[in-house]
Design a protein around this motif. Structure first.
Motif, PDB file in Angstrom:
ATOM      1  N   GLN A 178       0.898  -1.132   0.053  1.00 21.62           N
ATOM      2  CA  GLN A 178       0.171  -0.006  -0.053  1.00 21.62           C
ATOM      3  C   GLN A 178       0.693   1.150   0.001  1.00 21.62           C
ATOM      4  O   GLN A 178       1.854   1.247   0.872  1.00 21.62           O
ATOM      5  N   GLU A 179       0.373   2.326  -0.712  1.00 25.07           N
ATOM      6  CA  GLU A 179       1.162   3.407  -0.723  1.00 25.07           C
ATOM      7  C   GLU A 179       0.282   4.592  -0.523  1.00 25.07           C
ATOM      8  O   GLU A 179      -0.657   4.827  -1.007  1.00 25.07           O
ATOM      9  N   ILE A 180       0.430   5.188   0.609  1.00 21.84           N
ATOM     10  CA  ILE A 180      -0.557   6.061   1.042  1.00 21.84           C
ATOM     11  C   ILE A 180       0.046   7.723   1.043  1.00 21.84           C
ATOM     12  O   ILE A 180       1.296   7.984   1.311  1.00 21.84           O
ATOM     13  N   ALA A 181      -0.608   8.611   0.462  1.00 19.64           N
ATOM     14  CA  ALA A 181      -0.240   9.823   0.129  1.00 19.64           C
ATOM     15  C   ALA A 181      -1.222  10.976   0.429  1.00 19.64           C
ATOM     16  O   ALA A 181      -2.622  10.448   0.225  1.00 19.64           O
ATOM     17  N   ALA A 182      -1.054  12.128   0.519  1.00 17.06           N
ATOM     18  CA  ALA A 182      -2.060  13.054   0.442  1.00 17.06           C
ATOM     19  C   ALA A 182      -2.058  13.911  -0.829  1.00 17.06           C
ATOM     20  O   ALA A 182      -1.192  14.254  -1.153  1.00 17.06           O
ATOM     21  N   ALA A 184      -4.683  16.551  -3.359  1.00 13.62           N
ATOM     22  CA  ALA A 184      -5.670  17.801  -3.693  1.00 13.62           C
ATOM     23  C   ALA A 184      -6.737  16.732  -4.714  1.00 13.62           C
ATOM     24  O   ALA A 184      -6.476  16.160  -5.496  1.00 13.62           O
ATOM     25  N   PRO A 200      -8.391  18.270   0.354  1.00 13.50           N
ATOM     26  CA  PRO A 200      -7.118  17.417   0.856  1.00 13.50           C
ATOM     27  C   PRO A 200      -7.893  15.817   1.060  1.00 13.50           C
ATOM     28  O   PRO A 200      -8.807  15.505   1.531  1.00 13.50           O
ATOM     29  N   CYS A 201      -7.358  14.975   0.205  1.00  9.09           N
ATOM     30  CA  CYS A 201      -7.630  13.546   0.223  1.00  9.09           C
ATOM     31  C   CYS A 201      -6.681  12.671   0.479  1.00  9.09           C
ATOM     32  O   CYS A 201      -5.251  12.964   0.269  1.00  9.09           O
ATOM     33  N   LEU A 202      -6.854  11.207   1.208  1.00 11.17           N
ATOM     34  CA  LEU A 202      -5.832  10.171   1.092  1.00 11.17           C
ATOM     35  C   LEU A 202      -6.191   9.595  -0.099  1.00 11.17           C
ATOM     36  O   LEU A 202      -7.178   9.071  -0.554  1.00 11.17           O
TER      37      LEU A 202
END
Lengths: 236, 236
Positions: A178-182, A184, A200-202
DNA sequence: GAGTGGTCTAGACCACTAA
DNA sequence: TAGTGGTCTAGACCACTCT
């Protein structure tokens, strides 16, 4: 005893209450004593129901003070190990578009770490709470062509796509990355999620491998920040 | 009744058992009946302890079948200290402000899941690349008052604060809980990170527990979305 | 059929919060 | 001080798994 545990029925009734009465963050819920009277169950059953709602992040409880609706009715996902990953759909539904075999665009390929032009089954889904409420996530799912025989039988509902693939094609999950980033919110995602552009979204990009190490499925989910929190609990 | 709930003591004893006996995934744990006998507590207390361990992902339970040690989350290798977890840490530095004993504000307490007014050592740090470049994260760190004797010896640099606490105070990390969300940058964070207000950021709230299960440190890090990605690789 | 964990009752005392 | 949620006891019946 009925087939469905009593405490789940109580929890569902309380969820419905909060929804129907439009209780906002901070609004008080009935006390345990009041709930035992109303539902004619023991305190144990009431507490199990409230524990369920607290685990979902819907309520907060404080000794001496009472129970209130949680500040942000966010969906919380715990424990990133594969079994939990397959279960978190518990109180949500996944609405799918039909799958189509498509070539990956350069941007999508870069995001997923694949080569542009590779052909995968692609479908887009919206995860919504049971009953009513704002969408929690929009997800683009990519399924390896070798599952072609079964992709048309993937259905909307509560069961995770990966679990369905396992059932339909005898697939076992081996590894999940899994790769998680913030990020728009982009135009399409903002429209589907009913949020403003730039919110802002994950963004969670997942790659699923079977026990032989072969990649089987990929997905890219976008969650509005205020509707989703990702929780990891690890022990040495 | 002792100050510490009995079920937490039972849970801790079981954790210690699993560690001491080196029980691997799939190894059976004693039944509830055996545990009530051994610890001289009611079944309720035993079940609360087991519920705790299940929530931590350490065990799995199946009706009719029993309780077994869960497959270890592959995440664990990444967790011993923050630098190992954050790939960039090798080439970054952490610049600290001095620690001060402060009461948690209501907003901070809510974020960290503590009671407002609790007193913790607080310091704020900025993680920057070695040499030159934009800041990668701003972090508010909260350290339990029992570490008062050593907080003044915490130093800026490459070593993680938790590792320093371990070295200075003989502390061992037991459990780490992380909560990841997407948020818009606030005023103070935006200034320190040199980004615009409202820029999407990853917010990671961490709670560090020692091997006895006592909370030792908490932190809240804010990363600009385009400068940070969080990667989790889990194996069954 | 024996034994497991899941659900549930009816009590009890306690720590904490707020009036 | 009254009322809240947190912990705990001693029972009970049930659904499920294994043999």
């Amino acid at each position: 005893m009925s087939r469905r545990p009593r405490y789940l029925e109580v929890a569902e009734a309380l969820r419905e209450d909060m929804r129907a009465q439009g209780l906002g963050p901070g609004a008080p819920l009935p006390t345990e004593a009041q709930l035992t009277d109303r539902f004619r169950v023991s305190r144990f059953t009431v507490r199990e129901a409230l524990r369920q709602l607290a685990a979902e992040g819907l309520i907060r409880r404080r000794r001496g003070s009472g129970t209130i609706v949680a500040a942000a009715p966010a969906l919380r996902q715990a424990l990133p190990d594969a079994p939990a990953l397959l279960q978190y759909a518990a109180h949500t539904q996944f609405r799918l578009s039909p799958a189509r075999l498509e070539a990956l665009t350069p941007a999508t390929a870069r995001l997923l770490g694949r080569a542009a032009g590779e052909r995968w089954y692609h479908l887009r889904g919206l995860r919504v709470p049971e009953g009513e409420g704002e969408p929690i996530a929009v997800t683009d799912v990519y399924i390896h062509p070798r599952f072609g025989p079964v992709v048309d039988r993937l259905a909307s509902g509560r069961e995770a796509l990966f679990a369905q693939l396992g059932r339909l094609a005898g697939l076992e999950v081996g590894r999940v990355r899994q790769e998680i980033a913030a990020v728009a919110a982009g135009a399409a995602d903002a429209r589907d999620l009913r949020i403003g552009r730039g919110t802002p979204c994950l963004r969670i990009v997942r790659q699923y491998f079977d026990t032989a190490g072969e990649i089987a499925q990929m997905s890219c989910s976008v969650h509005p920040g205020e509707r989703f929190t990702y929780i990891v609990d690890s022990q040495r």
